[in-house]
Design a protein around this motif. Structure first.
Motif, PDB file in Angstrom:
ATOM      1  N   GLU A  22      -9.395   2.982  -0.951  1.00 38.85           N
ATOM      2  CA  GLU A  22     -10.037   1.767  -1.452  1.00 38.85           C
ATOM      3  C   GLU A  22      -9.583   1.437  -2.870  1.00 38.85           C
ATOM      4  O   GLU A  22      -9.570   0.270  -3.269  1.00 38.85           O
ATOM      5  N   ALA A  23      -9.184   2.471  -3.621  1.00 40.33           N
ATOM      6  CA  ALA A  23      -8.691   2.246  -4.985  1.00 40.33           C
ATOM      7  C   ALA A  23      -7.199   1.910  -5.000  1.00 40.33           C
ATOM      8  O   ALA A  23      -6.637   1.669  -6.070  1.00 40.33           O
ATOM      9  N   GLY A  24      -6.568   1.896  -3.806  1.00 42.65           N
ATOM     10  CA  GLY A  24      -5.129   1.661  -3.748  1.00 42.65           C
ATOM     11  C   GLY A  24      -4.359   2.780  -4.427  1.00 42.65           C
ATOM     12  O   GLY A  24      -3.351   2.536  -5.095  1.00 42.65           O
ATOM     13  N   ALA A  25      -4.824   4.014  -4.250  1.00 39.88           N
ATOM     14  CA  ALA A  25      -4.272   5.154  -4.980  1.00 39.88           C
ATOM     15  C   ALA A  25      -3.734   6.218  -4.031  1.00 39.88           C
ATOM     16  O   ALA A  25      -4.136   6.310  -2.872  1.00 39.88           O
ATOM     17  N   PHE A  26      -2.831   7.022  -4.556  1.00 44.57           N
ATOM     18  CA  PHE A  26      -2.290   8.162  -3.843  1.00 44.57           C
ATOM     19  C   PHE A  26      -3.083   9.419  -4.169  1.00 44.57           C
ATOM     20  O   PHE A  26      -3.634   9.554  -5.265  1.00 44.57           O
ATOM     21  N   VAL A  27      -3.107  10.344  -3.226  1.00 44.03           N
ATOM     22  CA  VAL A  27      -3.644  11.685  -3.440  1.00 44.03           C
ATOM     23  C   VAL A  27      -2.482  12.659  -3.324  1.00 44.03           C
ATOM     24  O   VAL A  27      -1.859  12.768  -2.268  1.00 44.03           O
ATOM     25  N   VAL A  28      -2.159  13.327  -4.421  1.00 46.35           N
ATOM     26  CA  VAL A  28      -1.144  14.376  -4.385  1.00 46.35           C
ATOM     27  C   VAL A  28      -1.861  15.671  -4.029  1.00 46.35           C
ATOM     28  O   VAL A  28      -2.651  16.200  -4.806  1.00 46.35           O
ATOM     29  N   GLU A  29      -1.593  16.171  -2.824  1.00 49.14           N
ATOM     30  CA  GLU A  29      -2.247  17.374  -2.313  1.00 49.14           C
ATOM     31  C   GLU A  29      -1.350  18.581  -2.582  1.00 49.14           C
ATOM     32  O   GLU A  29      -0.293  18.730  -1.976  1.00 49.14           O
ATOM     33  N   ASP A  30      -1.779  19.431  -3.500  1.00 46.74           N
ATOM     34  CA  ASP A  30      -1.034  20.635  -3.842  1.00 46.74           C
ATOM     35  C   ASP A  30      -1.574  21.786  -3.000  1.00 46.74           C
ATOM     36  O   ASP A  30      -2.534  22.447  -3.366  1.00 46.74           O
ATOM     37  N   ASP A  31      -0.922  22.027  -1.868  1.00 47.89           N
ATOM     38  CA  ASP A  31      -1.372  23.051  -0.910  1.00 47.89           C
ATOM     39  C   ASP A  31      -0.633  24.358  -1.204  1.00 47.89           C
ATOM     40  O   ASP A  31       0.061  24.910  -0.368  1.00 47.89           O
ATOM     41  N   PHE A  32      -0.821  24.862  -2.415  1.00 55.06           N
ATOM     42  CA  PHE A  32       0.054  25.892  -2.969  1.00 55.06           C
ATOM     43  C   PHE A  32      -0.172  27.292  -2.412  1.00 55.06           C
ATOM     44  O   PHE A  32       0.696  28.151  -2.483  1.00 55.06           O
ATOM     45  N   VAL A  33      -1.347  27.554  -1.838  1.00 52.97           N
ATOM     46  CA  VAL A  33      -1.701  28.943  -1.563  1.00 52.97           C
ATOM     47  C   VAL A  33      -2.192  29.159  -0.135  1.00 52.97           C
ATOM     48  O   VAL A  33      -2.834  30.160   0.166  1.00 52.97           O
ATOM     49  N   ALA A  60       0.486  -0.684  -4.715  1.00 55.18           N
ATOM     50  CA  ALA A  60       0.259   0.474  -5.570  1.00 55.18           C
ATOM     51  C   ALA A  60       1.517   0.883  -6.325  1.00 55.18           C
ATOM     52  O   ALA A  60       1.465   1.273  -7.492  1.00 55.18           O
ATOM     53  N   LEU A  61       2.670   0.779  -5.679  1.00 61.97           N
ATOM     54  CA  LEU A  61       3.914   1.224  -6.305  1.00 61.97           C
ATOM     55  C   LEU A  61       4.447   0.237  -7.333  1.00 61.97           C
ATOM     56  O   LEU A  61       5.222   0.615  -8.212  1.00 61.97           O
ATOM     57  N   SER A  62       4.057  -1.028  -7.225  1.00 64.30           N
ATOM     58  CA  SER A  62       4.597  -2.034  -8.140  1.00 64.30           C
ATOM     59  C   SER A  62       3.630  -2.407  -9.258  1.00 64.30           C
ATOM     60  O   SER A  62       4.001  -3.112 -10.190  1.00 64.30           O
ATOM     61  N   ALA A  63       2.392  -1.929  -9.170  1.00 65.11           N
ATOM     62  CA  ALA A  63       1.395  -2.301 -10.181  1.00 65.11           C
ATOM     63  C   ALA A  63       1.759  -1.689 -11.525  1.00 65.11           C
ATOM     64  O   ALA A  63       2.125  -0.524 -11.624  1.00 65.11           O
ATOM     65  N   GLU A  64       1.669  -2.461 -12.574  1.00 66.26           N
ATOM     66  CA  GLU A  64       1.978  -1.999 -13.931  1.00 66.26           C
ATOM     67  C   GLU A  64       0.683  -1.739 -14.691  1.00 66.26           C
ATOM     68  O   GLU A  64      -0.282  -2.497 -14.580  1.00 66.26           O
ATOM     69  N   SER A  65       0.667  -0.673 -15.441  1.00 62.13           N
ATOM     70  CA  SER A  65      -0.504  -0.350 -16.249  1.00 62.13           C
ATOM     71  C   SER A  65      -0.397  -1.015 -17.618  1.00 62.13           C
ATOM     72  O   SER A  65       0.671  -1.076 -18.221  1.00 62.13           O
ATOM     73  N   ALA A  66      -1.518  -1.499 -18.099  1.00 65.80           N
ATOM     74  CA  ALA A  66      -1.538  -2.122 -19.421  1.00 65.80           C
ATOM     75  C   ALA A  66      -1.824  -1.115 -20.526  1.00 65.80           C
ATOM     76  O   ALA A  66      -1.907  -1.456 -21.692  1.00 65.80           O
ATOM     77  N   ALA A  67      -1.987   0.158 -20.136  1.00 57.88           N
ATOM     78  CA  ALA A  67      -2.324   1.170 -21.137  1.00 57.88           C
ATOM     79  C   ALA A  67      -1.153   1.409 -22.076  1.00 57.88           C
ATOM     80  O   ALA A  67      -0.004   1.281 -21.704  1.00 57.88           O
TER      81      ALA A  67
END
Length: 503
Positions: free
Chosen positions: A295-306, A105-112
């Motif tokens: 499953e998507a090889g993705a991170f979830v940034v959890e903003d537990d702000f409140v 996930a950290l090394s994958a490059e986007s073609a966008a």
């Protein structure tokens, strides 16, 4: 050297020796008490401060600081007027998860294609800008000064300034005791070694998005969502992709579709009292969201702000997603700022696996470290009896204010639909009647003497309807809430009459 200079030098040396001796005494006493804790069962009472002073021949200040250090480590619990007690045993460490997937996930490059890294701070400035005198502040994003623990913060800062080494350079990752406190607050198997101290939640989110996604990449965001996060993403050259939220939080089926359609490797979400809807991610969706992201090889940034602005009637809160994530999917962000003061900018980033080193490197490059006196003050504050008292006071007051605003809206502005009344946070999210021009109502409200926040900046794409975000935390009390809603009703009447005249 003159006699005066010699005296000043001798005095400085004596003071330094005293500070070093005190620091050594606190560390020594804390270590002695750690070794003796096994003599007491969980909940067992430790000897009184006076008994510890007599036995170890140290000052009451040394005893107080040693107990505060053990409290920060989660080993003892102090109760005003009752003494210090051994803390309940912590649950055993969870089995280690598998974070090896992050290398892909950290090394994958986007073609966008890269997108413009322009910065639009208008959505953030709405809640930061102070309105003119006499204007009711329904657009504020922080507690009113009357709700802030000003005395406790001042006392904490004063004590922090006298701590040995308080003005020295802190560890780059943050003070160990403060990292431990945040780790225990998050729960689960999160350890102090997996926590970085950062300068406010906005800074933590900026670090996280820079670490997890290259410029031009898509990032999935809740819709609606916090405008400050959208501004961060766009300033970093990222492409926010909306995933709709309902009363139970982000919708898993649409989340899975968004991951498949975009190839995104990051989701930013607020599972608890989401901004602006106030939704709480339903229990049955929590594991599903983590599974879909994994499953998507993705991170979830959890903003537990409140989390620390829960209302008195909320009941038990769900744990952070990070507490139930052994595989390093979640990058957790939490802060003390919302529950204290906009100037008390102390927060934490928590993550597992190789991503932690990337987060640390970006933070060091951007900010070096959070000033040590502020970290020391945070430790003093959260370890003081004033902290739980403050949280209880705020919980009770926010409930009263929420109920006052809800009742006033339903009485004077029944056209404003309140689909959800949250039990945490500091605002409501009413939907406006179809065809309402948010800009016209916002301008009319300001003329009537009340500042409100339009809903448009909370959407990364075209909004499905017009909304307002109305804060009840930044005003002086329920009387000001009633007056603010009355003024808003006047503005609403003006807007409707203008629309009728044009029609």
């Amino acid at each position: 050297m003159t006699g005066l200079s010699t005296a000043i030098l001798d005095g400085a040396v004596a003071l330094l020796c005293t500070l070093m001796q005190e620091r050594s005494s606190v560390a020594e006493l804390a270590e002695n008490l750690r070794r003796e804790l096994d003599r007491y069962s969980p909940g067992g009472k430790l000897p009184s401060s006076r008994a510890l002073v007599d036995r170890f021949r140290v000052s009451p200040v040394t005893v107080s600081r040693a107990l505060a250090q053990l409290a920060a480590e989660g080993l003892v619990v102090t109760r005003p007027g009752a003494g210090a007690f051994r803390a309940p045993a912590r649950p055993g460490a969870a089995p280690a998860g598998d974070t090896s997937w992050q290398e892909v996930a950290l090394s994958a490059e986007s073609a966008a294609d890269l997108v413009p890294r322009s910065v639009d701070a208008s959505g953030v400035l709405v809640s930061l800008a102070a309105p003119p005198p006499g204007v009711v502040e329904f657009n504020g994003g922080y507690l009113h000064p009357s709700l802030q623990p000003e005395r406790a913060m001042a006392a904490a800062l004063s004590r922090a300034g006298r701590r040995p080494g308080a003005w020295g350079r802190p560890p780059m990752e943050g003070l160990p005791e403060l990292r431990e406190w945040f780790a225990r607050s998050i729960g689960g198997a999160i350890t102090a070694a997996e926590v970085l101290i950062t300068s406010g939640g906005q800074s933590a989110l900026t670090t996280a998005l820079r670490a997890l996604a290259p410029p031009g990449a898509p990032v999935l965001v809740e819709s609606p969502t916090y405008p400050g996060m959208l501004a961060i993403a766009r300033a970093a050259g990222l492409r926010p992709v909306p995933v709709p939220v309902d009363a139970d939080g982000v919708r898993p089926a649409l989340l899975a579709d968004a991951f498949r359609a975009t190839g995104a490797r990051v989701l930013v979400c607020q599972p608890l009292f989401q901004n602006p809807t106030g939704a709480v991610l339903a229990p049955e969706r929590r594991g599903e969201v983590l599974r879909i992201a994994r499953e998507a090889g993705a991170f979830v940034v959890e903003d537990d702000f409140v989390r620390r602005l829960v209302h008195e009637d909320a009941g038990p809160l769900p744990r952070p997603l990070a507490a139930d994530d052994p595989d390093g999917v979640v990058v957790h962000v939490c802060s003390l700022t919302k529950a204290t003061s906009p100037s008390f900018r102390v927060s934490a980033l928590a993550a597992r696996g190789p991503v932690l080193e990337r987060l640390r490197a970006i933070q060091v490059v951007d900010t070096f470290f959070v000033p040590r006196p502020l970290q020391e003050a945070a430790l003093e504050l959260v370890g003081s009896p004033a902290w739980p008292r403050h949280l209880r006071t705020v919980a009770a007051e926010l409930k009263v204010r929420r109920d006052a605003m809800t009742s006033a809206l339903r009485l004077h502005l029944p056209e404003f639909a309140l689909a959800h009344v949250p039990s945490g946070g500091y605002h409501l999210w009413p939907r406006l009647p179809d065809g309402t021009a948010e800009a016209s109502l916002t301008a009319a409200a300001l003329r009537a003497g009340v500042a409100i926040t339009p809903g448009r900046p909370y959407f990364s794409a075209e909004p499905p309807a017009a909304h307002l975000r109305l804060s009840f935390a930044a005003v002086a009390g329920t009387g000001e809430i009633a007056e603010g809603v009355r003024r808003l009703s006047t503005a609403w009447t003006e807007v409707r009459e203008q629309a009728g005249a044009r029609g």
